[in-house]
Design an enzyme around this catalytic site. Structure first.
Site, PDB file in Angstrom:
ATOM      1  N   ASP A  11      -1.651   6.038   3.789  1.00 62.01           N
ATOM      2  CA  ASP A  11      -1.539   5.998   2.331  1.00 62.01           C
ATOM      3  C   ASP A  11      -0.063   5.833   1.970  1.00 62.01           C
ATOM      4  O   ASP A  11       0.765   6.663   2.339  1.00 62.01           O
ATOM      5  CB  ASP A  11      -2.082   7.339   1.784  1.00 62.01           C
ATOM      6  CG  ASP A  11      -2.082   7.380   0.276  1.00 62.01           C
ATOM      7  OD1 ASP A  11      -1.768   6.344  -0.350  1.00 62.01           O
ATOM      8  OD2 ASP A  11      -2.393   8.458  -0.271  1.00 62.01           O
ATOM      9  N   MET A  12       0.283   4.751   1.291  1.00 57.31           N
ATOM     10  CA  MET A  12       1.675   4.542   0.880  1.00 57.31           C
ATOM     11  C   MET A  12       2.005   5.591  -0.180  1.00 57.31           C
ATOM     12  O   MET A  12       1.204   5.849  -1.076  1.00 57.31           O
ATOM     13  CB  MET A  12       1.860   3.136   0.294  1.00 57.31           C
ATOM     14  CG  MET A  12       1.436   1.997   1.222  1.00 57.31           C
ATOM     15  SD  MET A  12       2.238   1.999   2.841  1.00 57.31           S
ATOM     16  CE  MET A  12       3.908   1.584   2.383  1.00 57.31           C
ATOM     17  N   GLU A 107      -3.812   1.872   0.436  1.00 57.20           N
ATOM     18  CA  GLU A 107      -4.426   2.730   1.460  1.00 57.20           C
ATOM     19  C   GLU A 107      -5.269   1.900   2.416  1.00 57.20           C
ATOM     20  O   GLU A 107      -5.929   0.951   2.001  1.00 57.20           O
ATOM     21  CB  GLU A 107      -5.415   3.700   0.806  1.00 57.20           C
ATOM     22  CG  GLU A 107      -4.823   4.835   0.041  1.00 57.20           C
ATOM     23  CD  GLU A 107      -5.924   5.566  -0.705  1.00 57.20           C
ATOM     24  OE1 GLU A 107      -6.751   6.225  -0.053  1.00 57.20           O
ATOM     25  OE2 GLU A 107      -5.977   5.442  -1.940  1.00 57.20           O
TER      26      GLU A 107
HETATM   27 MG   LIG Z   1      -0.750   6.234  -2.292  1.00 63.07          MG
END
Ligand SMILES: [Mg+2]
Length: 405
Positions: A11-12, A107
């Site tokens: 997840d960024m 994601e």
């Molecule tokens: Mg994120």
């Protein structure tokens, strides 16, 4: 015992806001939000990690955010940038496994089974990926990786140590973690499900574990009842579905928040026309047609209204999309003032060149590519049906990038 599956959820962190900070060093280290211009009535789309420390969150209204953080900076969204970088990091993930499922624009799930043999190797690989992302996307970009033996727990794990985290949910740790999380921490339990569970006096994960499966099935149906039961034990057998296997796009939609609440149907028609045009254009660009149409309003008190219909055939032409809305909304009684209008098309098929149209008006269909070209060159709706001429132009462009789900 050997490990059956090793799944990563990546997840960024604060994705849109971090991308903006990566692009503009002057924004780094500052509390910023990605949203429409301040004072416009859009909500906050994303907040930077610095803004999150003040409690500024996505979906907040501007004045609420400003109150929490007086020196907050507003940045307008740039969907092209986010999509470009998304493609880049997905390609990085694909260097590690061919099984990459894009879960949202920031994601993805990676099935690493077969590429790592044990948890130690998994952690090592995850660190490699984190380093490579920084090298390739920029050193301000960070992500959080969750590792577990299924998607449910991997997703839970990535949220455990944000930002820039790496968290493994080991079988031994599982029960103690489950005992300490909120039900809504699970992907799949939103506010509505939570409310229904509360109605059954199920308030914690432990409650859910001990709630009889057959009663859950009675309340939620076989599929979702069983899913909830398994969820409470951290059990999930859903596979990682690589994008080449899935029907990539499930729906196309657009929303628009009005500059002020209105009962004025003319104004609503004008918004709808633009939304239909945008949605139609996107469908055609992606060579898709759809037959389930949803036209919806959000009222001033945030309640919803509108209508949904499934056609006997497929369409992707903006005029027809709008025609259908027009006929129904003319008879529609607006009980409250409207703040947001949306159009959504789902039930999609590929290749609109086929003869699958509802009441095909061949001339119109043949004209579409040419009209699109002119509008591409000279701006949206340079060429439009005559009866739309009297409708006034929107005051600002249609925003938002929550396009597909
Ligand atoms: Mg994120």
């Amino acid at each position: 015992m050997g490990i059956k599956r090793i799944i990563f959820h990546i997840d960024m962190d604060s994705y849109f806001a971090t991308v903006e900070q990566q692009a503009n060093p002057l924004l780094r280290g500052k509390p910023i939000v990605v949203s429409g211009k301040e004072g416009s009535r859009t909500v906050i789309v994303a907040s930077s990690k610095e803004a999150k420390k003040f409690g500024v969150k996505a979906a907040m209204l501007h004045h609420e955010a400003r109150k929490l953080c007086p020196h907050l900076e507003f940045v307008e969204p740039d969907g092209a940038k986010y999509e470009y970088l998304c493609r880049k990091f997905i390609n990085i993930f694909k260097q590690y496994t061919e099984k990459v499922e894009i879960f949202s624009i920031d994601e993805a799930f990676l099935d690493m089974s077969g590429y790592v043999k044990n948890w130690d190797q998994a952690i090592e690989k995850a660190s490699d990926i984190k380093d490579l992302l920084k090298q390739e996307l920029g050193d301000w970009m960070s992500c959080s990786v969750g590792i577990a033996n299924n998607k449910l727990l991997a997703k839970l794990a990535s949220g455990m140590d944000k930002p820039d985290g790496l968290f493994l949910i080991h079988e031994k740790l599982k029960q103690s973690i489950l005992e300490n999380i909120e039900l809504t921490a699970f992907c799949g339990i939103g506010r509505r499900i939570k409310k229904r569970l509360t109605g059954l006096e199920v308030n914690t994960v432990i409650d859910l574990q001990s709630y009889p499966l057959e009663k859950l099935i009675q309340e939620f149906g076989k599929f979702y009842g069983t899913k909830l039961h398994n969820m409470s034990y951290g059990v999930d057998s859903d596979p990682v579905i690589p994008d080449f296997q899935s029907a990539e796009i499930k729906s196309v939609g657009r929303t628009y928040t009005l500059p002020s609440n209105t009962f004025d149907k003319e104004e609503i028609f004008s918004v709808l026309m633009h939304l239909c045009e945008k949605v139609g254009r996107e469908l055609r660009r992606k060579k898709l047609s759809g037959k389930t149409l949803v036209y919806f309003f959000r009222y001033h008190d945030f309640s919803h209204g509108g209508f949904r219909l499934t056609l006997p055939g497929y369409i992707n032409d903006s005029v027809r999309l709008f025609d259908i809305a027009l006929k129904r909304i003319n008879d529609f009684v607006l009980s409250k003032s409207v703040r947001l209008v949306g159009v959504h098309v789902s039930n999609l098929i590929k290749d609109y060149g086929q003869l699958t149209f509802l009441d095909p008006d061949k001339k119109q269909i043949e004209l579409l590519p040419a009209l699109d070209k002119i509008n591409d060159r000279y701006g949206e709706l340079t060429v439009k049906p005559a009866y739309l001429l009297k409708l006034k132009r929107l005051r600002r462009k249609v925003g938002g990038f929550k396009l597909n789900n």
